[in-house]
Every structure is written in structure tokens, then in C-alpha cells.
Scaffold this motif. Structure first.
Motif, mmCIF file in Angstrom:
data_model
loop_
_atom_site.group_PDB
_atom_site.id
_atom_site.type_symbol
_atom_site.label_atom_id
_atom_site.label_comp_id
_atom_site.label_asym_id
_atom_site.label_seq_id
_atom_site.Cartn_x
_atom_site.Cartn_y
_atom_site.Cartn_z
ATOM 1 N N PHE A 1 -9.900 6.586 5.207
ATOM 2 C CA PHE A 1 -9.668 7.605 4.189
ATOM 3 C C PHE A 1 -8.243 8.127 4.225
ATOM 4 N N SER A 2 -7.666 8.154 5.410
ATOM 5 C CA SER A 2 -6.262 8.548 5.512
ATOM 6 C C SER A 2 -5.374 7.531 4.794
ATOM 7 N N PHE A 3 -5.693 6.243 4.970
ATOM 8 C CA PHE A 3 -4.938 5.180 4.325
ATOM 9 C C PHE A 3 -5.055 5.257 2.798
ATOM 10 N N TYR B 1 -2.975 6.796 -2.733
ATOM 11 C CA TYR B 1 -3.021 7.583 -3.974
ATOM 12 C C TYR B 1 -1.723 8.349 -4.193
ATOM 13 N N ARG B 2 -1.124 8.827 -3.103
ATOM 14 C CA ARG B 2 0.123 9.579 -3.245
ATOM 15 C C ARG B 2 1.281 8.688 -3.655
ATOM 16 N N HIS B 3 1.245 7.418 -3.241
ATOM 17 C CA HIS B 3 2.374 6.517 -3.491
ATOM 18 C C HIS B 3 2.010 5.404 -4.468
ATOM 19 N N SER B 4 1.094 5.676 -5.371
ATOM 20 C CA SER B 4 0.696 4.665 -6.349
ATOM 21 C C SER B 4 0.694 5.271 -7.750
ATOM 22 N N GLY C 1 -13.575 -2.312 -16.583
ATOM 23 C CA GLY C 1 -13.765 -0.866 -16.654
ATOM 24 C C GLY C 1 -13.394 -0.122 -15.387
ATOM 25 N N TYR C 2 -13.108 -0.828 -14.318
ATOM 26 C CA TYR C 2 -12.701 -0.159 -13.073
ATOM 27 C C TYR C 2 -11.226 0.218 -13.158
ATOM 28 N N PRO C 3 -10.844 1.394 -12.658
ATOM 29 C CA PRO C 3 -9.439 1.805 -12.696
ATOM 30 C C PRO C 3 -8.575 0.919 -11.799
ATOM 31 N N VAL C 4 -7.364 0.640 -12.254
ATOM 32 C CA VAL C 4 -6.414 -0.180 -11.498
ATOM 33 C C VAL C 4 -5.225 0.699 -11.127
ATOM 34 N N ARG C 5 -4.836 0.651 -9.877
ATOM 35 C CA ARG C 5 -3.663 1.400 -9.428
ATOM 36 C C ARG C 5 -2.702 0.429 -8.759
ATOM 37 N N VAL C 6 -1.405 0.687 -8.949
ATOM 38 C CA VAL C 6 -0.356 -0.197 -8.454
ATOM 39 C C VAL C 6 0.374 0.504 -7.307
ATOM 40 N N ALA C 7 0.539 -0.220 -6.204
ATOM 41 C CA ALA C 7 1.242 0.327 -5.039
ATOM 42 C C ALA C 7 1.844 -0.824 -4.250
ATOM 43 N N LYS C 8 2.683 -0.512 -3.308
ATOM 44 C CA LYS C 8 3.252 -1.526 -2.429
ATOM 45 C C LYS C 8 2.244 -1.787 -1.306
ATOM 46 N N LEU C 9 1.589 -2.927 -1.355
ATOM 47 C CA LEU C 9 0.504 -3.223 -0.433
ATOM 48 C C LEU C 9 0.879 -4.229 0.641
ATOM 49 N N GLY C 10 1.706 -5.201 0.311
ATOM 50 C CA GLY C 10 1.966 -6.288 1.236
ATOM 51 C C GLY C 10 0.871 -7.337 1.206
ATOM 52 N N ALA C 11 -0.092 -7.191 0.294
ATOM 53 C CA ALA C 11 -1.176 -8.155 0.080
ATOM 54 C C ALA C 11 -1.418 -8.171 -1.422
ATOM 55 N N PRO C 12 -1.993 -9.251 -1.974
ATOM 56 C CA PRO C 12 -2.162 -9.328 -3.429
ATOM 57 C C PRO C 12 -2.928 -8.154 -4.012
ATOM 58 N N ALA C 13 -4.116 -7.879 -3.490
ATOM 59 C CA ALA C 13 -4.939 -6.807 -4.036
ATOM 60 C C ALA C 13 -6.148 -6.590 -3.126
ATOM 61 N N VAL D 1 -16.436 4.046 -2.418
ATOM 62 C CA VAL D 1 -17.892 4.131 -2.422
ATOM 63 C C VAL D 1 -18.342 4.972 -3.598
ATOM 64 N N THR D 2 -17.744 6.132 -3.759
ATOM 65 C CA THR D 2 -18.065 6.993 -4.901
ATOM 66 C C THR D 2 -17.017 6.870 -6.013
ATOM 67 N N ARG D 3 -15.823 6.370 -5.679
ATOM 68 C CA ARG D 3 -14.757 6.230 -6.663
ATOM 69 C C ARG D 3 -14.153 4.831 -6.553
ATOM 70 N N PRO D 4 -14.844 3.803 -7.079
ATOM 71 C CA PRO D 4 -14.345 2.427 -6.968
ATOM 72 C C PRO D 4 -13.002 2.256 -7.665
ATOM 73 N N THR D 5 -12.108 1.572 -6.995
ATOM 74 C CA THR D 5 -10.743 1.384 -7.507
ATOM 75 C C THR D 5 -10.260 -0.004 -7.123
ATOM 76 N N ILE D 6 -9.469 -0.594 -8.027
ATOM 77 C CA ILE D 6 -8.803 -1.861 -7.736
ATOM 78 C C ILE D 6 -7.339 -1.564 -7.457
ATOM 79 N N TRP D 7 -6.854 -2.022 -6.320
ATOM 80 C CA TRP D 7 -5.465 -1.800 -5.919
ATOM 81 C C TRP D 7 -4.704 -3.114 -6.069
#
Length: 530
Positions: A122-124, A129-132, A144-156, A161-167
């Protein structure tokens, strides 16, 4: 604990063999097999036989003899009050510290590890969320799932659990493979793979010390990825395979320590060999056939046999079971033969009976779990009856320590016997402790005999308030209860209640100062057979 390890190990090995035969089957089936094998380590196989332990409810009777200390002799006990206490069944055995306690400690460490991983997770996500930034360009691909963009170092990856998100990694925002990447993560969310990942992470944490569990957890997560690839390939065919190969080959890189920690929750370790396997698997058509069914059925059958062997381990062979039954009957016959004079009033004969029972117990063979529990229970109640008639109270307590040594659970209702023995030894505080433990076990099912003994124990330490509180739970029409109340009211100076109770008592009992009846003699179900 040997049963637990052997059964879980056998089931896991059967599952691994089945996975070999299911390589060309749908990956989702292999996933379920590996998860079932991993979950088998949660089953306490070593406790399965315990449900068959001694189920009979023998009755212990306490003869509250000498109702009037001055007016009745020992030979007149037939007319005395009788309090009956039903025998509850103890289904709990002690554990050996050397193995089971270490396993329990390892599980506690696993729980702590899982809680720590949850906190890190959850910390991660909070940092992400702060840097995306949100991205609405791929709503069609994301289902229909929300997509957020961030620097991950991995494709996605997919989370929530309660707030599904695609990074999505910022570097792939405009890549040609982005639609396949997002659809892959959306498929994970639709299939509930996030929940499965949490379950696998829990098992992986609990059994951090078990290399086989760690391997099964790895296989389970890999099968999740392969099943998702199969689902996407069925919709996009060659395009998905090309996009997957392009992304995996271009994005393969060394992992840093932080992302490696998050691997159990967010993604599969992207080893080069597994990435190649993912690409190759898309070239194969995976359908169920007879070979897969046979592999699955055989795995389940062998696992069921292993579990059944544990459940029925106390009856491995019919011949052995018959021999055990004969042995029990022979031991019981020998016990009754040596205790034939247990009803006698002759001190010499009773001492001989007491010695015979002790000698019988010291030289008999140990039976199976159920018969052993039963014969120990019956023989000790008979010994305690004879011991109380002889006033050999210390010998009764020594025998109890021998019958039920440290770590061996005695039936709870025997606390009535030990409590009466402590009272005879002028140890009322120990009696109170025994009876309160029994009362805590039985709760609302506590029998009147136990409550009477507890009230009498409080009276012995002059704790009249607690004694009266216990007596108030009993019906007043019981003469023994009335005698105890009369005694308590006298010492509390409650003359009004004394007069009320006095009307219920015989004249010789209602005298002043009031006296208490004897403690009584514990009875045994075996007396009826003598």
C-alpha cells in the motif's frame, strides 16, 4: 506432525507430476491444480483421526455420604444424597514441542511477513498515485478500468482490491504494443487474478521456510500469466503474440531490490526462460483431451488416498484392528478381576485392590488412541473410588500424575475427582482452581454436582459470598444445597434466610451451630460390573 508433512508432501508431488501431464492443457487448469497443492499445506492432517476419539459419555457419581456427620455411619451411604456429573469428551491432545511448536513459530513469522508485505504494497501504491497521471486515451482497450501512467521500470501491471487500476509505464505510452499490454492487464482484472495473487502471497508468506511451497507459489503465478496470455491470444491471435514478444524482449532488464520485493503481489518474476516460454506457448493450441483428464484424475485419486491413510491410520489393517479389540477386552477383564473386592468394606481387601490396579496399569500394553483413552478413564475412576474409601488421597493424586502425565490431556470432568481429592487433603484453593477450569470449559453445560463441589470449596476458604453466588444457581429443593446455604447464612449472620432454609431441613441438620456434610466418595462406572 510426521503425518502432516508426509501427506502434504505426497499431495504436492502428485500435483507436480500432474502439471507435467497438463503442459498442453489450458493454463487455468494447471493453475487450479498448483493452488490446491499449495493449499494442502494449510490442512492439519495430523488431527484428522482425533474426531474418532472416545465418544462414550460415562457417568461419574459422587456419593455425598454422611449427610449428617454425627448421625450416619459409612454403612448407611445407600440413603445419602447423590450428585451426578456427566462426562464431557476431550478431543484435544498435547503436542510435542520439538516439531509442532517450531512450525507454529514459523507460521507466526509468516503472518508477520505477510502483514509487512501488505504495508509495503500500500505504501508503494500510494507513492505511485502521487507520481502518476490518469490516462483516458485507452478506455476502449482497458474495458472500463482506469489507466494511470507512471515511471515503473516494467511494461505494466494491474492492482487494486476495492479500486482496480491498470498501471502503464510512461515509456510505453505511445508504443505500438500499448493496446495489447493494456488488454492483458484488463484480462487479469476481469479474471480476478488480483485476488488470487493475494491468496498466493499469503500462502507464500506463511510457508516461507518451505522450498516446495515457494516453488508451487511460483508455478501458480506463472500459470496466471499463461492463462491470461491464452485469453488475449484467443481474441487478438497473431498480433498479441507479436506484441508480447516485442515487449518482453525489449523490456527485459535487471530488477532492482525494491521491485523484486513487490513481485509476489504485483507481477511475475520476468525471468528470460519464462518469457520465452510465454511466447512459445502461444504457438500451441491448448484443449482438454483424454490424457489431461487421466493426469488430473490420477493426481486427485493419489492425493485422496494419502489423506484417507491419515484419517484411518489407527486402523491400517483389519487384522490389527481385531487384535487391538481383543487386547482391550483382555485388559478390561484383567482389571475387573484384580478389582473384584472394590465394593468391600474390609480395609485389607481394599488395599489389595488398590495395589492390583496400580500393578495392572504399570504392566499393561498401550492400546490404540480411542481404547487407550477409554480404559485409562475407567481404571482411574475405579482407583480413585477405592483410594477415597481408604483415605489414600495422596496416592490418588500420584496415580493421576502417572495416568495423565504432563502434556497428556485428561478428560475435563476428572477435575471433579481431583478437586474432591484436594479437598480431602485440605487444599481447597487447588480444588477451586480445578473446578473453575472445568466450569470455564463447560460454560452453560456445567452440571449441578460440579457447582456444589465449587461452592463447598469456597466455603472451606470462608469465601461465603462466592459460595452463595454459586449456590444461587442451584435449585433450593436439593437438600445438600440447602445444607450449604444454611451454613453460609449462619456465617453471614443472615437470620431471616436461615429461618427460611431451616424449614426444608431435617431436625438433626437444622441445629446450631450448623455442620457440613462429608465431601463424599467419587464413584466409577466399573462398579456396576463388579
Amino acid at each position: 506432525m510426521t503425518d502432516y508433512f508426509l501427506t502434504s508432501l505426497f499431495i504436492s508431488l502428485c500435483a507436480l507430476i500432474a502439471l507435467k501431464g497438463l503442459q498442453s492443457a489450458p493454463a487455468r487448469l494447471s493453475f487450479y491444480v498448483s493452488v490446491l497443492a499449495l493449499s494442502s499445506w494449510l490442512v492439519p492432517w495430523q488431527h484428522m483421526p482425533e474426531v474418532s476419539k472416545y465418544q462414550q459419555d460415562p457417568e461419574l457419581t459422587f456419593n455425598v455420604a454422611h449427610f449428617w456427620q454425627t448421625a450416619h455411619s459409612q454403612g448407611e451411604q445407600q440413603d445419602a444424597l447423590v450428585t451426578q456429573v456427566q462426562a464431557p469428551v476431550s478431543l484435544v491432545d498435547g503436542y510435542a514441542f520439538d516439531v509442532s511448536h517450531l512450525v507454529f513459530l514459523a507460521l507466526l513469522i509468516g503472518v508477520a511477513l505477510f502483514i509487512w508485505r501488505i504495508g509495503q504494497y500500500f505504501s508503494f501504491i500510494k507513492r505511485l498515485y502521487r507520481h502518476s497521471t490518469p490516462c483516458n486515451r485507452y478506455e476502449h482497450s482497458s474495458g472500463g478500468y482506469p489507466v494511470r501512467v507512471a515511471k515503473l521500470g516494467a511494461p505494466a501491471f494491474a492492482s487494486g482490491v476495492t479500486r482496480p487500476t491498470i498501471w502503464l509505464d510512461r515509456a510505453l505510452l505511445d508504443a505500438k504494443e500499448v493496446h495489447s499490454i493494456i488488454q492483458h492487464e484488463a484480462t487479469h482484472l476481469r479474471q480476478g487474478d488480483v485476488y488470487w495473487s493475494w491468496a498466493i502471497c499469503l500462502l507464500e508468506s506463511l510457508f516461507w521456510w518451505n522450498p516446495l511451497c515457494l516453488f508451487l507459489a511460483k508455478k501458480s503465478k506463472q500459470q496466471l500469466e499463461l492463462s491470461c496470455d491464452e485469453k488475449c491470444a484467443a481474441s487478438f491471435r497473431e498480433q498479441y503474440q507479436l506484441d508480447l514478444a516485442s515487449v518482453l524482449l525489449s523490456q527485459h532488464q535487471a530488477k532492482n531490490g525494491h521491485r523484486q520485493f513487490m513481485t509476489p503481489l504485483l507481477s511475475i518474476a520476468q525471468q528470460q526462460s519464462f518469457n520465452v516460454q510465454r511466447i512459445k506457448m502461444l504457438d500451441k493450441e491448448k484443449t482438454m483431451n483424454k490424457k489431461h483428464v487421466i493426469a488430473l484424475v490420477m493426481s486427485l485419486a493419489f492425493s485422496a488416498v494419502a489423506a484417507a491413510q491419515i484419517v484411518d491410520k489407527d486402523k491400517p489393517q483389519q487384522v490389527q484392528a481385531q487384535q487391538t479389540a481383543i487386547s482391550y477386552e483382555e485388559q478390561m477383564a484383567a482389571l475387573l478381576d484384580g478389582a473384584a473386592e472394590a465394593k468391600s468394606k474390609d480395609v485389607e481387601k481394599l488395599n489389595k485392590v488398590f495395589a492390583n490396579i496400580l500393578h495392572w496399569h504399570a504392566n499393561r500394553a498401550v492400546l490404540n488412541e480411542q481404547d487407550e483413552s477409554k480404559i485409562k478413564l475407567l481404571s482411574f475412576t475405579l482407583l480413585s473410588h477405592v483410594g477415597h474409601k481408604l483415605a489414600r488421597y495422596e496416592d490418588v493424586m500420584l496415580a493421576f500424575a502417572d495416568w495423565y502425565p504432563d502434556g497428556d490431556s485428561a478428560p475435563y470432568f476428572l477435575k471433579n475427582v481431583t478437586a474432591l481429592t484436594h479437598l480431602q487433603l485440605q487444599q481447597p484453593n487447588l480444588a477451586i482452581n480445578e473446578l473453575n477450569q472445568l466450569k470455564a470449559q463447560l460454560k452453560d453445560q456445567t452440571k449441578p454436582g460440579t457447582l456444589m463441589n465449587l461452592a463447598r470449596s469456597y466455603i472451606e476458604v470462608e469465601d461465603f459470598d462466592n459460595a452463595l453466588a454459586i449456590l444461587e444457581q442451584l435449585p433450593e429443593d436439593n437438600k445438600y444445597t440447602a445444607v450449604l446455604k444454611y451454613y453460609v447464612y449462619f456465617h453471614q449472620g443472615d437470620s431471616e434466610n436461615m429461618e427460611r432454609i431451616k424449614a426444608q431441613l431435617p431436625t438433626e441438620v437444622a441445629s446450631l451451630p450448623p455442620s457440613l456434610p462429608d465431601f463424599g466418595i467419587p464413584m466409577s462406572p466399573l462398579l456396576a460390573k463388579l
